[in-house]
Design a protein around this motif. Sequence first.
Motif, mmCIF file in Angstrom:
data_model
loop_
_atom_site.group_PDB
_atom_site.id
_atom_site.type_symbol
_atom_site.label_atom_id
_atom_site.label_comp_id
_atom_site.label_asym_id
_atom_site.label_seq_id
_atom_site.Cartn_x
_atom_site.Cartn_y
_atom_site.Cartn_z
ATOM 1 N N PRO A 19 0.893 -1.395 0.072
ATOM 2 C CA PRO A 19 0.143 -0.003 -0.083
ATOM 3 C C PRO A 19 0.692 1.357 -0.087
ATOM 4 C CG PRO A 19 -1.037 -1.356 1.423
ATOM 5 C CD PRO A 19 0.388 -2.066 1.083
ATOM 6 N N MET A 20 1.855 1.078 0.739
ATOM 7 C CA MET A 20 2.783 2.491 0.825
ATOM 8 C C MET A 20 3.364 2.795 -0.487
ATOM 9 S SD MET A 20 3.627 4.700 2.908
ATOM 10 C CE MET A 20 4.442 6.040 2.731
ATOM 11 N N ILE A 21 3.946 1.527 -1.253
ATOM 12 C CA ILE A 21 4.422 1.764 -2.450
ATOM 13 C C ILE A 21 3.492 2.484 -3.650
ATOM 14 C CG2 ILE A 21 5.443 0.485 -4.363
ATOM 15 C CD1 ILE A 21 6.474 -1.396 -2.343
ATOM 16 N N VAL A 22 2.268 1.931 -3.447
ATOM 17 C CA VAL A 22 1.321 2.212 -4.314
ATOM 18 C C VAL A 22 1.010 3.622 -4.231
ATOM 19 C CG1 VAL A 22 -1.282 1.956 -4.995
ATOM 20 C CG2 VAL A 22 0.140 0.096 -4.893
ATOM 21 N N VAL A 23 0.836 4.198 -2.957
ATOM 22 C CA VAL A 23 0.281 5.495 -2.479
ATOM 23 C C VAL A 23 1.470 6.434 -2.843
ATOM 24 C CG1 VAL A 23 -0.008 7.101 -0.631
ATOM 25 C CG2 VAL A 23 -1.124 5.036 -0.563
ATOM 26 N N SER B 120 -1.836 14.401 0.561
ATOM 27 C CA SER B 120 -1.922 13.955 2.158
ATOM 28 C C SER B 120 -3.048 14.034 2.693
ATOM 29 C CB SER B 120 -0.972 15.167 3.016
ATOM 30 O OG SER B 120 0.284 15.277 2.313
ATOM 31 N N ILE B 121 -4.015 14.707 1.975
ATOM 32 C CA ILE B 121 -5.329 14.937 2.618
ATOM 33 C C ILE B 121 -6.164 13.453 2.264
ATOM 34 C CG2 ILE B 121 -7.542 15.913 2.340
ATOM 35 C CD1 ILE B 121 -6.007 18.398 1.362
ATOM 36 N N SER B 122 -5.929 12.775 1.204
ATOM 37 C CA SER B 122 -6.591 11.624 0.719
ATOM 38 C C SER B 122 -5.552 10.599 1.027
ATOM 39 C CB SER B 122 -6.938 11.446 -0.593
ATOM 40 O OG SER B 122 -5.932 11.794 -1.629
ATOM 41 N N LEU B 123 -4.591 10.724 1.574
ATOM 42 C CA LEU B 123 -3.282 9.694 1.883
ATOM 43 C C LEU B 123 -4.110 8.520 2.777
ATOM 44 C CD1 LEU B 123 -0.179 8.555 2.105
ATOM 45 C CD2 LEU B 123 -0.394 9.551 4.399
ATOM 46 N N TRP B 124 -4.838 8.513 3.618
ATOM 47 C CA TRP B 124 -5.502 7.450 4.423
ATOM 48 C C TRP B 124 -6.477 6.756 3.662
ATOM 49 C CZ3 TRP B 124 -2.425 6.065 7.719
ATOM 50 C CH2 TRP B 124 -1.537 7.160 8.500
ATOM 51 N N VAL B 125 -7.154 7.587 2.421
ATOM 52 C CA VAL B 125 -8.003 6.976 1.757
ATOM 53 C C VAL B 125 -7.464 5.811 0.863
ATOM 54 C CG1 VAL B 125 -9.923 7.232 -0.111
ATOM 55 C CG2 VAL B 125 -9.864 8.638 2.081
ATOM 56 N N ASN B 126 -6.278 6.491 0.241
ATOM 57 C CA ASN B 126 -5.492 5.580 -0.631
ATOM 58 C C ASN B 126 -4.736 4.515 0.007
ATOM 59 O OD1 ASN B 126 -6.163 7.561 -2.965
ATOM 60 N ND2 ASN B 126 -3.999 8.786 -2.662
ATOM 61 N N MET B 127 -4.383 4.744 1.247
ATOM 62 C CA MET B 127 -3.797 3.609 1.735
ATOM 63 C C MET B 127 -4.793 2.433 2.081
ATOM 64 S SD MET B 127 -0.467 3.785 2.651
ATOM 65 C CE MET B 127 -0.034 3.383 4.300
ATOM 66 N N LEU B 128 -6.114 2.893 2.427
ATOM 67 C CA LEU B 128 -7.172 1.815 2.743
ATOM 68 C C LEU B 128 -7.285 1.046 1.604
ATOM 69 C CD1 LEU B 128 -8.993 0.731 4.688
ATOM 70 C CD2 LEU B 128 -10.729 2.420 3.971
ATOM 71 N N ILE B 129 -7.590 1.966 0.284
ATOM 72 C CA ILE B 129 -7.736 1.041 -1.025
ATOM 73 C C ILE B 129 -6.671 0.272 -1.206
ATOM 74 C CG2 ILE B 129 -8.157 1.540 -3.367
ATOM 75 C CD1 ILE B 129 -9.614 4.266 -2.761
ATOM 76 N N ALA B 130 -5.278 0.836 -1.186
ATOM 77 C CA ALA B 130 -4.324 0.002 -1.482
ATOM 78 C C ALA B 130 -4.009 -1.254 -0.589
ATOM 79 C CB ALA B 130 -2.998 0.985 -1.395
ATOM 80 N N PHE B 131 -4.606 -1.042 0.588
ATOM 81 C CA PHE B 131 -4.512 -2.459 1.647
ATOM 82 C C PHE B 131 -5.594 -3.298 1.051
ATOM 83 C CE2 PHE B 131 -6.089 -4.173 5.449
ATOM 84 C CZ PHE B 131 -5.050 -4.649 5.976
ATOM 85 N N ILE C 53 -6.703 -3.923 -1.686
ATOM 86 C CA ILE C 53 -6.061 -4.407 -3.177
ATOM 87 C C ILE C 53 -5.041 -5.428 -2.644
ATOM 88 C CG2 ILE C 53 -4.883 -4.177 -5.363
ATOM 89 C CD1 ILE C 53 -6.233 -1.276 -5.421
ATOM 90 N N SER C 54 -4.171 -4.943 -1.823
ATOM 91 C CA SER C 54 -2.898 -6.028 -1.570
ATOM 92 C C SER C 54 -3.611 -7.315 -0.724
ATOM 93 C CB SER C 54 -2.010 -5.407 -0.778
ATOM 94 O OG SER C 54 -2.564 -5.110 0.416
ATOM 95 N N THR C 55 -4.488 -7.079 0.155
ATOM 96 C CA THR C 55 -5.121 -8.298 0.785
ATOM 97 C C THR C 55 -5.669 -9.233 -0.175
ATOM 98 O OG1 THR C 55 -5.429 -6.832 2.666
ATOM 99 C CG2 THR C 55 -6.767 -9.055 2.718
ATOM 100 N N PHE C 56 -6.511 -8.592 -1.067
ATOM 101 C CA PHE C 56 -7.141 -9.620 -2.008
ATOM 102 C C PHE C 56 -6.203 -10.261 -2.953
ATOM 103 C CE2 PHE C 56 -11.248 -7.495 -1.073
ATOM 104 C CZ PHE C 56 -11.965 -8.611 -0.695
ATOM 105 N N GLY C 57 -5.096 -9.415 -3.497
ATOM 106 C CA GLY C 57 -4.019 -9.947 -4.374
ATOM 107 C C GLY C 57 -3.366 -11.117 -3.570
ATOM 108 N N TRP C 58 -3.083 -11.076 -2.327
ATOM 109 C CA TRP C 58 -2.573 -11.949 -1.628
ATOM 110 C C TRP C 58 -3.114 -13.377 -1.557
ATOM 111 C CZ3 TRP C 58 2.321 -13.120 0.022
ATOM 112 C CH2 TRP C 58 2.315 -14.152 0.934
ATOM 113 N N LEU C 59 -4.540 -13.129 -1.333
ATOM 114 C CA LEU C 59 -5.301 -14.362 -1.225
ATOM 115 C C LEU C 59 -5.608 -14.897 -2.415
ATOM 116 C CD1 LEU C 59 -8.327 -12.631 1.000
ATOM 117 C CD2 LEU C 59 -6.687 -14.446 1.634
ATOM 118 N N ILE C 60 -5.671 -14.106 -3.429
ATOM 119 C CA ILE C 60 -5.672 -14.868 -4.899
ATOM 120 C C ILE C 60 -4.362 -15.384 -5.239
ATOM 121 C CG2 ILE C 60 -5.996 -14.307 -7.497
ATOM 122 C CD1 ILE C 60 -7.911 -11.895 -6.718
#
Length: 197
Positions: free
Chosen positions: A139-143, A155-166, A168-175
């Motif tokens: 997620p940090m790399i993506v952001v 910076s304002i949308s950092l946490w939203v981007n981190m949540l979306i990337a997180f 994606i990475s979780t589903f990517g890991w499962l797949i």
Amino acid sequence: MKPVIIDDATQRLQDIIDATEYEFNHEIKITAGEAKRIDLIRRMKSDTDKQEYMIMLNALMIALVVASVLHYLWFSTVFVLVVFGISLLFYLFLRQKLKTATINLIAHKSNFDKYLWEGYYLKEMRYNAVKLAYIIFFPMIVVCFADIISGKDGSISLWVNMLIAFIISTFGWLIFFGDDQRILDSIESDLKSLLYL
């Protein structure tokens, strides 16, 4: 017609191999537990997780270094450097834990059952280390790269981007790594069944 009779040079070796196989098959009987142990050690040693997971862990760390440095050069955001510092400490900690587990595995070579269990724990530790690093670093790399590509520090949308990337990475890991989890579960089940053989 050839004037010389050619003797098969490998026939003597083949006869020795055949005799040894005959003796092995007819005189030495292995128990079901021994057969299961042999199968388990073959399965565990044939797996290439040691190389693949270390390549993935190192690639994630290199991508994080590049993303963090570029993000800092573009936007001078101290937050990215703090996250990079924490990630570096995490990476060094993981490497040390894996090294200790490998040394611990070698120490149990004389006790085959303990060696099998330690090998399983090492495989599970590699899997979980890369899983955790992937879920944290990706997620940090993506952001960082998203900010660099868009040209603005989000910076304002950092946490939203981190949540979306997180997510994606979780589903990517499962797949992509679900098979590895099933293999680990199968090995653990077989190791537990050794107690009853």
